[in-house]
Design a protein around this motif. Structure first.
Motif, mmCIF file in Angstrom:
data_model
loop_
_atom_site.group_PDB
_atom_site.id
_atom_site.type_symbol
_atom_site.label_atom_id
_atom_site.label_comp_id
_atom_site.label_asym_id
_atom_site.label_seq_id
_atom_site.Cartn_x
_atom_site.Cartn_y
_atom_site.Cartn_z
ATOM 1 N N THR A 46 41.932 42.926 43.711
ATOM 2 C CA THR A 46 41.585 44.325 43.475
ATOM 3 C C THR A 46 42.126 44.740 42.111
ATOM 4 O OG1 THR A 46 43.574 44.949 44.704
ATOM 5 C CG2 THR A 46 41.469 44.979 45.906
ATOM 6 N N SER A 47 41.699 45.907 41.631
ATOM 7 C CA SER A 47 42.044 46.326 40.275
ATOM 8 C C SER A 47 43.551 46.467 40.067
ATOM 9 C CB SER A 47 41.337 47.644 39.941
ATOM 10 O OG SER A 47 41.649 48.629 40.904
ATOM 11 N N ASP A 48 44.294 46.834 41.125
ATOM 12 C CA ASP A 48 45.745 46.959 40.974
ATOM 13 C C ASP A 48 46.476 45.640 41.182
ATOM 14 O OD1 ASP A 48 45.638 46.567 43.714
ATOM 15 O OD2 ASP A 48 46.328 48.580 44.247
ATOM 16 N N GLY A 49 45.767 44.579 41.550
ATOM 17 C CA GLY A 49 46.372 43.269 41.727
ATOM 18 C C GLY A 49 47.152 43.097 43.004
ATOM 19 N N ASN A 50 47.122 44.105 43.904
ATOM 20 C CA ASN A 50 47.941 44.052 45.113
ATOM 21 C C ASN A 50 47.189 43.565 46.349
ATOM 22 O OD1 ASN A 50 50.353 44.874 43.912
ATOM 23 N ND2 ASN A 50 49.750 47.029 44.026
ATOM 24 N N TRP B 296 33.881 38.332 45.206
ATOM 25 C CA TRP B 296 34.181 39.075 43.972
ATOM 26 C C TRP B 296 34.070 40.561 44.279
ATOM 27 C CZ3 TRP B 296 36.715 37.620 39.953
ATOM 28 C CH2 TRP B 296 36.905 38.564 38.934
ATOM 29 N N ILE B 297 35.041 41.337 43.812
ATOM 30 C CA ILE B 297 35.090 42.759 44.118
ATOM 31 C C ILE B 297 34.680 43.568 42.896
ATOM 32 C CG2 ILE B 297 37.526 43.101 43.496
ATOM 33 C CD1 ILE B 297 37.719 44.856 46.080
ATOM 34 N N SER B 298 33.959 44.657 43.116
ATOM 35 C CA SER B 298 33.504 45.515 42.016
ATOM 36 C C SER B 298 34.696 46.187 41.346
ATOM 37 C CB SER B 298 32.528 46.567 42.543
ATOM 38 O OG SER B 298 33.160 47.384 43.516
ATOM 39 N N SER B 299 34.489 46.659 40.124
ATOM 40 C CA SER B 299 35.594 47.231 39.347
ATOM 41 C C SER B 299 36.173 48.483 39.989
ATOM 42 C CB SER B 299 35.122 47.537 37.918
ATOM 43 O OG SER B 299 34.011 48.422 37.939
ATOM 44 N N ASN B 300 35.388 49.175 40.837
ATOM 45 C CA ASN B 300 35.918 50.358 41.526
ATOM 46 C C ASN B 300 36.470 50.036 42.910
ATOM 47 O OD1 ASN B 300 33.636 49.940 43.056
ATOM 48 N ND2 ASN B 300 32.629 51.874 42.515
ATOM 49 N N ASP B 301 36.533 48.755 43.253
ATOM 50 C CA ASP B 301 37.100 48.277 44.527
ATOM 51 C C ASP B 301 36.323 48.749 45.760
ATOM 52 O OD1 ASP B 301 39.130 47.038 43.112
ATOM 53 O OD2 ASP B 301 40.525 48.708 43.328
ATOM 54 N N LYS B 302 35.055 49.126 45.591
ATOM 55 C CA LYS B 302 34.304 49.669 46.720
ATOM 56 C C LYS B 302 33.248 48.718 47.282
ATOM 57 C CE LYS B 302 34.851 54.553 45.494
ATOM 58 N NZ LYS B 302 34.148 55.830 45.178
ATOM 59 N N THR B 303 32.965 47.632 46.567
ATOM 60 C CA THR B 303 31.934 46.690 47.026
ATOM 61 C C THR B 303 32.437 45.271 46.856
ATOM 62 O OG1 THR B 303 30.202 48.231 46.302
ATOM 63 C CG2 THR B 303 29.531 45.983 46.819
ATOM 64 N N GLU C 261 22.527 29.841 45.993
ATOM 65 C CA GLU C 261 23.065 30.815 45.052
ATOM 66 C C GLU C 261 24.501 31.103 45.479
ATOM 67 O OE1 GLU C 261 19.347 30.233 44.217
ATOM 68 O OE2 GLU C 261 19.705 31.248 46.133
ATOM 69 N N GLN C 262 25.455 30.886 44.595
ATOM 70 C CA GLN C 262 26.875 30.999 44.937
ATOM 71 C C GLN C 262 27.660 31.522 43.742
ATOM 72 O OE1 GLN C 262 26.884 26.766 46.274
ATOM 73 N NE2 GLN C 262 27.848 27.509 48.142
ATOM 74 N N PHE C 263 28.975 31.717 43.939
ATOM 75 C CA PHE C 263 29.921 32.092 42.894
ATOM 76 C C PHE C 263 29.529 33.384 42.154
ATOM 77 C CE2 PHE C 263 30.021 27.472 43.398
ATOM 78 C CZ PHE C 263 31.362 27.253 43.684
ATOM 79 N N PRO C 264 29.368 34.498 42.860
ATOM 80 C CA PRO C 264 29.033 35.741 42.161
ATOM 81 C C PRO C 264 30.216 36.280 41.351
ATOM 82 C CG PRO C 264 29.471 36.172 44.479
ATOM 83 C CD PRO C 264 29.466 34.681 44.324
ATOM 84 N N PHE C 265 29.908 36.866 40.225
ATOM 85 C CA PHE C 265 30.859 37.635 39.418
ATOM 86 C C PHE C 265 30.117 38.868 38.927
ATOM 87 C CE2 PHE C 265 32.070 38.952 35.149
ATOM 88 C CZ PHE C 265 33.404 39.298 35.343
ATOM 89 N N VAL C 266 30.731 40.039 39.050
ATOM 90 C CA VAL C 266 30.094 41.289 38.645
ATOM 91 C C VAL C 266 30.920 41.918 37.524
ATOM 92 C CG1 VAL C 266 29.297 43.557 39.381
ATOM 93 C CG2 VAL C 266 29.140 41.614 40.946
ATOM 94 N N SER C 267 30.271 42.164 36.386
ATOM 95 C CA SER C 267 30.965 42.733 35.236
ATOM 96 C C SER C 267 31.246 44.214 35.458
ATOM 97 C CB SER C 267 30.115 42.558 33.975
ATOM 98 O OG SER C 267 28.952 43.379 34.055
ATOM 99 N N LYS C 268 32.026 44.797 34.564
ATOM 100 C CA LYS C 268 32.337 46.226 34.670
ATOM 101 C C LYS C 268 31.081 47.080 34.583
ATOM 102 C CE LYS C 268 37.062 45.907 32.913
ATOM 103 N NZ LYS C 268 38.012 46.310 31.844
#
Length: 682
Positions: free
Chosen positions: A228-232, A287-294, A337-344
């Motif tokens: 997550t964005s806070d690393g926790n 992979w988690i979205s930059s807002n930690d919601k998805t 299809e594997q290994f998703p990464f979502v940019s900011k």
């Protein structure tokens, strides 16, 4: 009688022993021990010969252990139907496997044949010529990335790198501290764990590499992960287990599930399974979205398009999850299809072997526009290769990591990258002009029409201008030109990712037949005959054409050496151990393509050479690849008919500078790495 009984007993022992070997091979195969399965099936082939059952399983075993030459040897027999038994049919999946194996071996045209057969058997449309053109475009496009192998790779596999602050986290099956830990059957290597290493600004390790936590890592697999964005909070892939023991489905398959753990006072707590896991299928590669919601992940859960698909799931405010949503057929295919990464910015990067690519798994990106994902774009070489390329992540706007097994073939390495080009489509300024074939002069008032693949068109008249300039997306177009007194002509062009590129059509004068007593105005660019027919340049006799080739000073010149004609081009140089067309050579070949377009009855032979470093056999293969790459560039970008171009590699056998018995300089080696262009027919 005694002898007869002994013979019967001996026969029975032989049959039982062979039966045991056969069942042992099948047991290895069914348990996922493909290394030993392949060895055992090799023994069975010596006894039983080519049966469908053995061919299918040994091909799969070699494929799953990345031994593609061996897999090809048996797939070739299987797909040819030259094996024992009346039933010569085989599962369509082996056509796709053959496509993958041939691609990995660099045999793209043959690979596309099997891909076309695969789609035909699936009842789906497939355009082979377009597929080959797309593959060549991936190989020849300008590089959008530079890549470097990182300093913490080992003889084991490393992948899934993520950088947070000064730490790089990654997964690896390197030897753990516990020497008694078991190995994974499939790879015969230790199970995967998550590691961390402290690095400097250049990503050079400045600390020892350590596992991140005894709570996270176990005796089973811990693979791809994200924070997550806070690393926790960490989400990670892990072998499905309870109380430290694997949990299997009804088919004795140990699925991969998603877990999460939180950090309290700097200490990772006991992981917990996510609620939407199920014993009957795998969920992995979070992979988690930059807002930690998805949360994005890959899964082979029922209801998808086949193989592994990419899904998203909402993370609710109370920590619960919504229903997993398949990202749809724009992203997902019947394969993997594997290994998703979502940019900011919300753009989706992922790996796939179902979308057309350069080999096994390639990395693709889909741009998020108006809350919809666009058709995936292959990121091309050098990031993609003929082997598996996957687990791409960015840690800032231009830099990141990905993994590939291109070097060791079975073990994965991590590479860092820097993005240096545009990966999403944007419009570029492209100029179009029309010239007289014979004089190379612009034709005033020529009419120009540009068609794109959707049959939309741009239309204009030069009206005494030398060019018209349009803003176009890179891609394929049709360029049509006409003018009074000239033959109308249309040709395909590929608009490149460059500003202010110029695309030219050369027009021939229209054929004019005049009466016997009518005086024909002399045109020095063509030849007249007693029949009073003015010939176009491509209708000259061989001797007339030869003279014109030698006298034509526009573009690359033609010279004569030892009774043969050659195009005198600036050198087409190659980097050491490479066969891709360099940027400085693309301009040379672009000009050469225009010259070949003027002389459509000229056939050439491309001869490529290496320097003397490396073995004879290796240099021979390398030179052949360089010659083929040059031919492919001219055919794809210049649209020169490939049938007009032969190519051959000569390795180090014909150097311009003999380095035998002396130490050649790098400049001298570079001179020997070259291509030559002989006119073999006109």
């Amino acid at each position: 009688m005694k002898i007869k009984i002994l013979l019967v007993l001996a026969l029975m022992v032989t049959q039982i022993t062979f039966s045991q070997r056969k069942s042992r091979a099948d047991r290895f195969f069914e348990n996922g021990d493909y290394v030993n399965a392949a060895l055992q099936y090799e023994e069975e082939l010596n006894q039983e010969g080519y049966t469908k059952h053995i061919l299918e399983n040994i091909s799969t075993s070699y494929y799953n252990t990345f031994q593609f030459k061996e897999a090809y040897r048996y797939l070739k027999v299987l797909t040819s139907g030259k094996f024992y038994g009346k039933d010569k049919s085989y599962d369509n999946a082996f056509n796709f496997m053959m496509h993958q194996v041939l691609s990995a071996l660099g045999k793209y045209e043959n690979a596309v044949d099997f891909l076309a057969l695969y789609y035909k058997n699936e009842g789906k449309e497939f355009n082979k010529s377009n597929a080959i053109s797309e593959i060549e475009a991936f190989k020849l496009k300008d590089d959008d990335y530079t890549i470097t192998s990182v300093g913490f790779n080992s003889d084991a596999s490393e992948f899934g790198a993520i950088k947070k602050d000064s730490l790089i986290y990654f997964s690896s099956d390197r030897k753990p501290n516990g020497v008694l830990d078991k190995n994974y059957r499939w790879t015969h290597r230790p199970f995967l764990d998550i590691y961390a290493v402290k690095v400097d600004k250049k990503n050079t390790p400045v600390s020892d590499i350590e596992t991140i936590s005894g709570e996270i890592n176990s005796k089973l697999h811990e693979g791809n992960f994200c924070f997550t964005s806070d690393g926790n909070t960490i989400y990670f892939s892990k072998s499905n287990s309870e109380k430290g023991k694997k949990k299997f489905d009804s088919l004795r398959t140990n699925a991969v599930h998603l877990y999460k753990a939180t950090k309290v006072d700097g200490v990772w707590q006991t992981p917990e399974k996510l609620a939407f896991n199920d014993t009957s299928y795998s969920t992995e590669h979070p992979w988690i979205s930059s807002n930690d919601k998805t949360l994005f992940f890959a899964s082979n859960m029922p209801g998808g398009y086949g193989g592994f698909d990419i899904y998203s799931v909402a993370i609710n405010a109370d920590g619960t999850y919504g229903k997993p949503v398949n990202l749809g057929e724009t992203i997902n295919t019947p394969n993997r299809e594997q290994f998703p990464f979502v940019s900011k910015d919300g753009h989706l990067f992922f790996s796939s072997n179902g979308h057309l690519g350069l080999g096994m798994m390639d990395v693709f990106v889909s741009e998020l526009k108006e809350n919809k994902y666009t058709k995936p774009i292959n990121l091309g070489a050098p990031l993609n290769s003929s082997y598996d390329d996957f687990s791409l992540t960015y840690y800032n706007e231009t830099d990141g990591f990905f993994a590939s097994n291109r070097k060791n073939k079975s073990e994965d390495d991590i590479y860092s990258f820097s993005q240096i080009g545009e990966i999403f489509l944007k419009e570029y300024e492209a100029s179009f002009t029309v010239k007289d074939f014979a004089t190379d002069n612009y034709i005033p008032n020529a009419a120009i029409t540009i068609f794109d693949l959707d049959d939309q068109l741009y239309e204009d008249t030069l009206d005494k201008k030398e060019f018209i300039t349009l803003s176009l997306f890179p891609g394929k177009y049709a360029f049509k030109a006409s003018a009074d007194g000239y033959k109308t002509k249309e040709k395909p062009v590929v608009v490149k990712e460059k500003e202010n590129e110029t695309y030219v059509i050369y027009l021939d004068k229209a054929i004019t037949t005049v009466a016997d007593n009518t005086k024909v105005k002399e045109d020095k660019s063509v030849s007249t005959s007693d029949n009073d027919v003015v010939k176009t340049p491509n209708e000259l006799t061989a001797e007339q054409l030869r003279k014109q080739l030698l006298s034509d000073k526009v573009g690359p010149q033609v010279i004569e050496k030892n009774g043969k004609l050659y195009f005198d081009l600036p050198p087409i140089y190659f980097d050491y151990d490479k066969w891709n067309i360099r940027a400085d050579s693309k301009k040379v070949l672009d000009d050469f393509a225009l010259k070949l377009e003027k002389y459509k009855t000229v056939y050439i032979k491309i001869s490529s050479h290496t320097d003397s470093r490396g073995t004879d056999s290796y240099n021979q293969v390398l030179s052949e690849k360089r010659a083929e790459s040059t031919r492919n560039y001219l055919a794809l970008v210049g649209y020169v008919n490939a049938r007009r171009m032969q190519f051959e590699g000569f390795g180090e056998s014909i150097p311009l500078i003999n380095c035998e018995g002396k130490v050649c300089t790098e400049e001298e080696h570079q001179i020997n790495r070259r291509s030559e262009f002989e006119i073999i027919k006109y």
